[in-house]
Design a protein around this motif. Sequence first.
Motif, PDB file in Angstrom:
ATOM      1  N   TYR A  44       0.840  -1.187   0.000  1.00  0.00           N
ATOM      2  CA  TYR A  44       0.000   0.000   0.000  1.00  0.00           C
ATOM      3  C   TYR A  44       0.878   1.241   0.000  1.00  0.00           C
ATOM      4  CZ  TYR A  44      -3.338  -3.470   1.610  1.00  0.00           C
ATOM      5  OH  TYR A  44      -4.109  -4.574   1.721  1.00  0.00           O
ATOM      6  N   ARG A  58     -10.605  -3.675  16.131  1.00  0.00           N
ATOM      7  CA  ARG A  58     -11.572  -4.548  15.473  1.00  0.00           C
ATOM      8  C   ARG A  58     -12.936  -4.482  16.128  1.00  0.00           C
ATOM      9  NH1 ARG A  58      -8.586 -10.063  13.572  1.00  0.00           N
ATOM     10  NH2 ARG A  58      -7.244  -9.074  12.041  1.00  0.00           N
ATOM     11  N   GLY A  92      -5.417   4.930   7.751  1.00  0.00           N
ATOM     12  CA  GLY A  92      -5.341   3.756   6.880  1.00  0.00           C
ATOM     13  C   GLY A  92      -4.224   2.809   7.295  1.00  0.00           C
ATOM     14  N   ARG A  98      -4.716  -1.029   8.569  1.00  0.00           N
ATOM     15  CA  ARG A  98      -4.007  -2.163   7.962  1.00  0.00           C
ATOM     16  C   ARG A  98      -3.202  -2.931   8.994  1.00  0.00           C
ATOM     17  NH1 ARG A  98      -3.403   1.678   4.074  1.00  0.00           N
ATOM     18  NH2 ARG A  98      -1.277   2.189   4.708  1.00  0.00           N
ATOM     19  N   ARG A 128      -9.585  -4.001   6.764  1.00  0.00           N
ATOM     20  CA  ARG A 128      -9.524  -3.445   5.401  1.00  0.00           C
ATOM     21  C   ARG A 128     -10.328  -2.161   5.357  1.00  0.00           C
ATOM     22  NH1 ARG A 128      -5.410  -5.729   4.843  1.00  0.00           N
ATOM     23  NH2 ARG A 128      -5.340  -7.948   4.511  1.00  0.00           N
ATOM     24  N   ASP A 129      -9.657  -1.068   4.951  1.00  0.00           N
ATOM     25  CA  ASP A 129     -10.351   0.217   4.854  1.00  0.00           C
ATOM     26  C   ASP A 129     -10.923   0.458   3.491  1.00  0.00           C
ATOM     27  OD1 ASP A 129      -7.664   0.272   4.077  1.00  0.00           O
ATOM     28  OD2 ASP A 129      -7.503   2.428   4.365  1.00  0.00           O
TER      29      ASP A 129
END
Length: 137
Positions: free
Chosen positions: A33, A108, A127, A131, A136-137
């Motif tokens: 990413y 979470r 982000g 991660r 998952r964004d």
Amino acid sequence: MDAVWKIAVGAAVGLLVVWLALIAALLLAGRRYERPGLGEMLRLLPDLLRLLKRLAGDKSLPGGVRVRLWLLLAYLAVPIDLIPDFIPVIGYADDAIIVALALRSVARRAGVQALGRHWPGSSAGLGAVLRAAGIRD
């Protein structure tokens, strides 16, 4: 007074180790990413601390999230550790692992919306935290 300095230095070193472990985890997680810049990484620990404070005070979140945050704070405040801190490297590794697991669990359970609502930093920093938490964004 000597004990106060030892505690302060120990807490500072512990925060530094956790911060470095967090940066390493983000660098590893960010290989696929867009990586956050150096400035965002330097702001990451203060942003995370503000995030945790805001999450702990949010009454709309499940009680388990706040309980986990308070248990994490209690673990870090108590001078008794699984592995004593005076042992080089691995003495602080148990703290870093417990902090990472607690943050992952809290992230979470609280959800992306709550994290986004309370995140004080940039969207790239959020982000990277998502991660690192496996969200998952």
